[in-house]
Motif scaffolding. Structure first.
Motif, PDB file in Angstrom:
ATOM      1  N   LEU A  86       0.838  -1.206   0.000  1.00 34.49           N
ATOM      2  CA  LEU A  86       0.000   0.000   0.000  1.00 34.49           C
ATOM      3  C   LEU A  86       0.869   1.250   0.000  1.00 34.49           C
ATOM      4  N   ARG A  87       1.873   1.235   0.858  1.00 33.26           N
ATOM      5  CA  ARG A  87       2.769   2.393   0.976  1.00 33.26           C
ATOM      6  C   ARG A  87       3.540   2.605  -0.328  1.00 33.26           C
ATOM      7  N   TYR A  88       3.959   1.511  -0.939  1.00 35.42           N
ATOM      8  CA  TYR A  88       4.728   1.607  -2.178  1.00 35.42           C
ATOM      9  C   TYR A  88       3.894   2.215  -3.293  1.00 35.42           C
ATOM     10  N   PHE A  89       2.705   1.686  -3.518  1.00 37.13           N
ATOM     11  CA  PHE A  89       1.890   2.181  -4.633  1.00 37.13           C
ATOM     12  C   PHE A  89       1.354   3.591  -4.378  1.00 37.13           C
ATOM     13  N   PRO A 118       3.271  -4.571 -10.553  1.00 35.96           N
ATOM     14  CA  PRO A 118       3.606  -5.658  -9.636  1.00 35.96           C
ATOM     15  C   PRO A 118       5.076  -6.069  -9.721  1.00 35.96           C
ATOM     16  N   SER A 119       5.650  -6.063 -10.943  1.00 36.95           N
ATOM     17  CA  SER A 119       7.053  -6.482 -11.079  1.00 36.95           C
ATOM     18  C   SER A 119       7.988  -5.483 -10.408  1.00 36.95           C
ATOM     19  N   ALA A 120       7.688  -4.195 -10.515  1.00 37.17           N
ATOM     20  CA  ALA A 120       8.519  -3.191  -9.840  1.00 37.17           C
ATOM     21  C   ALA A 120       8.396  -3.340  -8.328  1.00 37.17           C
ATOM     22  N   THR A 170       9.774 -12.524  -4.936  1.00 39.70           N
ATOM     23  CA  THR A 170       9.522 -13.041  -6.282  1.00 39.70           C
ATOM     24  C   THR A 170       8.321 -12.317  -6.899  1.00 39.70           C
ATOM     25  N   ARG A 171       8.257 -12.367  -8.229  1.00 39.55           N
ATOM     26  CA  ARG A 171       7.131 -11.728  -8.904  1.00 39.55           C
ATOM     27  C   ARG A 171       5.817 -12.418  -8.554  1.00 39.55           C
ATOM     28  N   GLY A 172       5.868 -13.733  -8.376  1.00 44.17           N
ATOM     29  CA  GLY A 172       4.665 -14.464  -8.015  1.00 44.17           C
ATOM     30  C   GLY A 172       4.122 -14.032  -6.661  1.00 44.17           C
ATOM     31  N   THR A 173       5.022 -13.894  -5.689  1.00 37.80           N
ATOM     32  CA  THR A 173       4.612 -13.459  -4.352  1.00 37.80           C
ATOM     33  C   THR A 173       4.063 -12.038  -4.387  1.00 37.80           C
ATOM     34  N   ALA A 174       4.746 -11.161  -5.130  1.00 38.28           N
ATOM     35  CA  ALA A 174       4.286  -9.780  -5.245  1.00 38.28           C
ATOM     36  C   ALA A 174       2.919  -9.714  -5.906  1.00 38.28           C
ATOM     37  N   SER A 175       2.734 -10.533  -6.946  1.00 33.29           N
ATOM     38  CA  SER A 175       1.451 -10.558  -7.651  1.00 33.29           C
ATOM     39  C   SER A 175       0.321 -10.999  -6.729  1.00 33.29           C
ATOM     40  N   GLN A 176       0.582 -11.999  -5.894  1.00 37.37           N
ATOM     41  CA  GLN A 176      -0.438 -12.463  -4.964  1.00 37.37           C
ATOM     42  C   GLN A 176      -0.784 -11.388  -3.943  1.00 37.37           C
ATOM     43  N   THR A 177       0.223 -10.646  -3.488  1.00 32.34           N
ATOM     44  CA  THR A 177      -0.023  -9.557  -2.541  1.00 32.34           C
ATOM     45  C   THR A 177      -0.909  -8.491  -3.172  1.00 32.34           C
ATOM     46  N   VAL A 178      -0.590  -8.127  -4.409  1.00 32.26           N
ATOM     47  CA  VAL A 178      -1.382  -7.120  -5.122  1.00 32.26           C
ATOM     48  C   VAL A 178      -2.805  -7.610  -5.332  1.00 32.26           C
ATOM     49  N   LYS A 179      -2.961  -8.861  -5.739  1.00 30.21           N
ATOM     50  CA  LYS A 179      -4.306  -9.408  -5.970  1.00 30.21           C
ATOM     51  C   LYS A 179      -5.137  -9.395  -4.695  1.00 30.21           C
ATOM     52  N   ARG A 225      -0.494  -3.774 -23.219  1.00 33.27           N
ATOM     53  CA  ARG A 225      -0.437  -5.138 -22.702  1.00 33.27           C
ATOM     54  C   ARG A 225      -0.253  -5.156 -21.189  1.00 33.27           C
ATOM     55  N   SER A 226       0.058  -3.990 -20.622  1.00 30.17           N
ATOM     56  CA  SER A 226       0.336  -3.913 -19.195  1.00 30.17           C
ATOM     57  C   SER A 226      -0.711  -3.051 -18.496  1.00 30.17           C
ATOM     58  N   PHE A 227      -0.605  -3.014 -17.188  1.00 24.44           N
ATOM     59  CA  PHE A 227      -1.504  -2.169 -16.406  1.00 24.44           C
ATOM     60  C   PHE A 227      -0.727  -1.596 -15.224  1.00 24.44           C
ATOM     61  N   LEU A 228      -1.240  -0.503 -14.695  1.00 21.84           N
ATOM     62  CA  LEU A 228      -0.655   0.134 -13.526  1.00 21.84           C
ATOM     63  C   LEU A 228      -1.546  -0.123 -12.317  1.00 21.84           C
ATOM     64  N   ILE A 229      -0.973  -0.024 -11.145  1.00 19.91           N
ATOM     65  CA  ILE A 229      -1.703  -0.233  -9.905  1.00 19.91           C
ATOM     66  C   ILE A 229      -1.877   1.118  -9.211  1.00 19.91           C
TER      67      ILE A 229
END
Length: 203
Positions: free
Chosen positions: A51-54, A64-66, A74-83, A101-105
């Protein structure tokens, strides 16, 4: 016959190492204190970090990758947190301005409201209570430690656009990012960027 005890060679000094270990443990313990006794335990430490990062990352870094690189995961862990935060209504996806092809959060209004109960605020208040010279010294020391650990882990060093070597302020009233070849707004100079480079690059 064994040598008398007083002739035995002295043990190597370990005070410097012990002091460094103690300081490292204090930093880790400080992090535990921030979240361990929080009045709002509805989010995990990683979710609070996201939350603080975004809320503070610039438009080039709200992916999510940034976040995975910022949080050293890992990107997978970060993606799960974002989801999980999207499911809670605290984050939302937005179409990328240049890459379809991408999206921002982005933070939602609920996410911004949640950050008003950020458990890290107590630590910020404690730091702000220090004399100004000690605050500056602490910021310098922590900055050096982050850079050292990032190099050791071969990880990117995040920082604010205004302090970045890519930031060109040579033209009055304009801020240009050499890395992205784009103009920055005044507000963006205080945001986090994944492409941050030491200001030494300006020289």
């Amino acid at each position: 016959m064994s040598e008398p005890a007083h002739t035995m060679p002295p043990l190597p000094a370990t005070s410097a190492c012990t002091g460094a270990d103690h300081s490292a443990e204090l930093l880790v313990h400080l992090s535990r204190l921030v979240y361990g006794c929080s009045s709002d335990a509805s989010l995990t430490p990683t979710q609070w970090t996201a939350l603080r990062y975004f809320a503070t990352a610039n438009r080039f870094s709200r992916t999510p990758s940034a976040f995975s690189e910022f949080n050293a995961t890992t990107r997978g862990t970060a993606s799960q947190t974002v989801k999980s935060l999207i499911a809670m209504g605290l984050l939302a996806k937005r179409a990328h301005e240049t890459d379809k092809r991408s999206f921002l959060i982005e933070l939602t209004e609920a996410g911004r409201a949640k950050l008003k109960r950020d458990p890290m605020d107590d630590l910020s208040v404690a730091i702000a209570a220090l004399p100004a010279n000690r605050q500056a010294m602490l910021a310098d020391i922590l900055g050096e430690l982050v850079e050292t650990m990032a190099r050791k882990r071969e990880a990117p060093t995040f920082g604010h656009c205004g302090d970045c070597g890519h930031c060109d302020t040579s033209r009055p009233g304009e801020v240009f990012c050499r890395c992205t070849s784009m103009m920055l707004t005044d507000a963006e100079t205080s945001t986090l960027c994944i492409d941050f480079a030491s200001a030494l690059a300006k020289r």
